[in-house]
Motif scaffolding. Sequence first.
Motif, mmCIF file in Angstrom:
data_model
loop_
_atom_site.group_PDB
_atom_site.id
_atom_site.type_symbol
_atom_site.label_atom_id
_atom_site.label_comp_id
_atom_site.label_asym_id
_atom_site.label_seq_id
_atom_site.Cartn_x
_atom_site.Cartn_y
_atom_site.Cartn_z
ATOM 1 N N ALA A 301 0.829 -1.208 0.000
ATOM 2 C CA ALA A 301 0.000 0.000 0.000
ATOM 3 C C ALA A 301 0.860 1.255 0.000
ATOM 4 C CB ALA A 301 -0.936 -0.015 1.214
ATOM 5 N N GLU A 302 2.034 1.184 0.657
ATOM 6 C CA GLU A 302 2.914 2.361 0.730
ATOM 7 C C GLU A 302 3.386 2.789 -0.661
ATOM 8 O OE1 GLU A 302 3.582 -0.030 4.536
ATOM 9 O OE2 GLU A 302 3.251 -0.396 2.393
ATOM 10 N N LEU A 303 3.587 1.810 -1.567
ATOM 11 C CA LEU A 303 4.024 2.168 -2.917
ATOM 12 C C LEU A 303 2.891 2.836 -3.685
ATOM 13 C CD1 LEU A 303 6.103 2.195 -5.128
ATOM 14 C CD2 LEU A 303 5.473 -0.155 -5.722
ATOM 15 N N ARG A 304 1.649 2.393 -3.452
ATOM 16 C CA ARG A 304 0.516 3.054 -4.111
ATOM 17 C C ARG A 304 0.429 4.514 -3.689
ATOM 18 N NH1 ARG A 304 -2.137 -2.000 -3.089
ATOM 19 N NH2 ARG A 304 -3.182 -1.156 -1.238
ATOM 20 N N VAL A 305 0.643 4.763 -2.406
ATOM 21 C CA VAL A 305 0.623 6.140 -1.903
ATOM 22 C C VAL A 305 1.747 6.953 -2.531
ATOM 23 C CG1 VAL A 305 0.880 7.588 0.146
ATOM 24 C CG2 VAL A 305 -0.483 5.493 0.265
ATOM 25 N N LEU A 306 2.947 6.355 -2.613
ATOM 26 C CA LEU A 306 4.101 7.058 -3.183
ATOM 27 C C LEU A 306 3.863 7.394 -4.653
ATOM 28 C CD1 LEU A 306 7.027 8.052 -2.855
ATOM 29 C CD2 LEU A 306 7.779 5.777 -3.583
ATOM 30 N N VAL A 307 3.333 6.449 -5.416
ATOM 31 C CA VAL A 307 3.062 6.688 -6.839
ATOM 32 C C VAL A 307 2.013 7.784 -7.001
ATOM 33 C CG1 VAL A 307 2.073 5.657 -8.922
ATOM 34 C CG2 VAL A 307 3.759 4.381 -7.585
ATOM 35 N N GLU A 308 1.012 7.758 -6.138
ATOM 36 C CA GLU A 308 -0.019 8.799 -6.196
ATOM 37 C C GLU A 308 0.580 10.170 -5.903
ATOM 38 O OE1 GLU A 308 -4.405 9.814 -4.202
ATOM 39 O OE2 GLU A 308 -3.255 8.042 -3.564
ATOM 40 N N GLU A 309 1.465 10.248 -4.909
ATOM 41 C CA GLU A 309 2.103 11.527 -4.571
ATOM 42 C C GLU A 309 2.978 12.013 -5.718
ATOM 43 O OE1 GLU A 309 4.212 10.682 -1.019
ATOM 44 O OE2 GLU A 309 2.455 10.892 0.302
ATOM 45 N N TRP A 310 3.757 11.093 -6.305
ATOM 46 C CA TRP A 310 4.602 11.473 -7.437
ATOM 47 C C TRP A 310 3.760 11.937 -8.623
ATOM 48 C CZ3 TRP A 310 9.446 7.932 -8.396
ATOM 49 C CH2 TRP A 310 10.271 7.965 -7.273
ATOM 50 N N GLY A 311 2.670 11.206 -8.886
ATOM 51 C CA GLY A 311 1.804 11.583 -9.995
ATOM 52 C C GLY A 311 1.236 12.982 -9.823
ATOM 53 N N ALA A 312 0.794 13.293 -8.613
ATOM 54 C CA ALA A 312 0.250 14.628 -8.346
ATOM 55 C C ALA A 312 1.324 15.696 -8.506
ATOM 56 C CB ALA A 312 -0.329 14.667 -6.931
ATOM 57 N N ARG A 313 2.543 15.372 -8.056
ATOM 58 C CA ARG A 313 3.637 16.335 -8.161
ATOM 59 C C ARG A 313 3.997 16.585 -9.626
ATOM 60 N NH1 ARG A 313 7.568 13.729 -5.408
ATOM 61 N NH2 ARG A 313 6.493 14.276 -3.474
ATOM 62 N N PHE A 314 4.050 15.513 -10.438
ATOM 63 C CA PHE A 314 4.376 15.679 -11.839
ATOM 64 C C PHE A 314 3.273 16.436 -12.576
ATOM 65 C CE2 PHE A 314 7.021 11.531 -11.694
ATOM 66 C CZ PHE A 314 8.097 12.252 -11.193
ATOM 67 N N THR A 315 2.021 16.174 -12.180
ATOM 68 C CA THR A 315 0.907 16.889 -12.819
ATOM 69 C C THR A 315 0.996 18.372 -12.511
ATOM 70 O OG1 THR A 315 -0.536 14.943 -12.630
ATOM 71 C CG2 THR A 315 -1.603 17.084 -12.911
ATOM 72 N N ARG A 316 1.318 18.715 -11.259
ATOM 73 C CA ARG A 316 1.470 20.142 -10.907
ATOM 74 C C ARG A 316 2.647 20.764 -11.677
ATOM 75 N NH1 ARG A 316 0.513 18.022 -5.688
ATOM 76 N NH2 ARG A 316 2.750 18.158 -5.181
ATOM 77 N N ALA A 317 3.719 19.992 -11.817
ATOM 78 C CA ALA A 317 4.884 20.527 -12.533
ATOM 79 C C ALA A 317 4.553 20.787 -14.001
ATOM 80 C CB ALA A 317 6.061 19.546 -12.438
ATOM 81 N N ALA A 318 3.814 19.879 -14.616
ATOM 82 C CA ALA A 318 3.420 20.068 -16.016
ATOM 83 C C ALA A 318 2.497 21.265 -16.169
ATOM 84 C CB ALA A 318 2.735 18.797 -16.537
#
Length: 324
Positions: A301-318
Amino acid sequence: MANTSTRTLRLLSLLQTHRYWPGGELADRLGVSIRTLRRDVDRLRELGYPVEAQRGVDGGYQLAAGAALPPLVIDDEEAVALAVGLQAAAESPVEGIAEASVRVLAKVAQVMPARLRRRVEALRAVTVPIGGGTPAGPGVDPDRLTAVALACRDTERLRFSYSAADGRGSRRHVEPHRLVCLHRRWYLVAYDLDRQDWRTFRLDRLSSPQGSGTRFGPRELPAEDAAAFVRAGLDGVPRPHRVQALVAAPAETVRAHVGRWGTVEEVDAGHCRLLMTADSLDWPAMALGSLGAEFRVTAPAELRVLVEEWGARFTRAAGAGAAG
């Protein structure tokens, strides 16, 4: 005038420093006639160096790409740069790069003068490596690494001191088989002569390796290869994270990408399951993200949370880039 062998090496060195040499200028640098230069070029060709010639008044010579890589001549500065670069590459997470780097480093270290070794160590001491993904394992002294690599290459029995996980020390006498870089750590696969069995040794726990001068014949390893043997041993060691993900890509494609870093199980022609173990979740997240395919993390579950956080960060960066 220099002897033929010395002049030929000098010619090779000059050809490797410039893309193209006018014939007259090259002959002047060597202090020979054009006729002698032609003979020296023919000698290099016989040795396997693809030297191309351009005819005419402005004719000259250049090295071209060949069917095989011939020996290279490098100067002191290039030797130091090569050794430092190979030491950095020995920590690479890319499959095959680390092992190949150590093999080349062993060859370079074997013939490198002491004065150049000191320069390499000085550069290494003040250089901070740029890491990514899983943090590097405990550092391994390059001299120790190359000493073990040479013993593997030369099939020479090896003695060293070893500290087990519980801190207990022992002296070992082994027949070294292969070095394996796995999970950013180096392991030696060897046949332990005292215990009459195959063993895996972590190089950061190994010290004072010394070749005995005794050669040995190869034994059959009880595994598909050295990497599989190390992985089988590590499967019984508790690790913080066991990763599972369903990937929308053929198993062979994913297997070629992650190599020894994970196990790939085919689900159907277009899907597979990726299994990994890691000290940190950063590396599995990077590996999954670099596959260029859709995936779904099933554990942990911790990896799902990490991927979600990274995805949100990359979306904000884009979004920030588009707005700018």
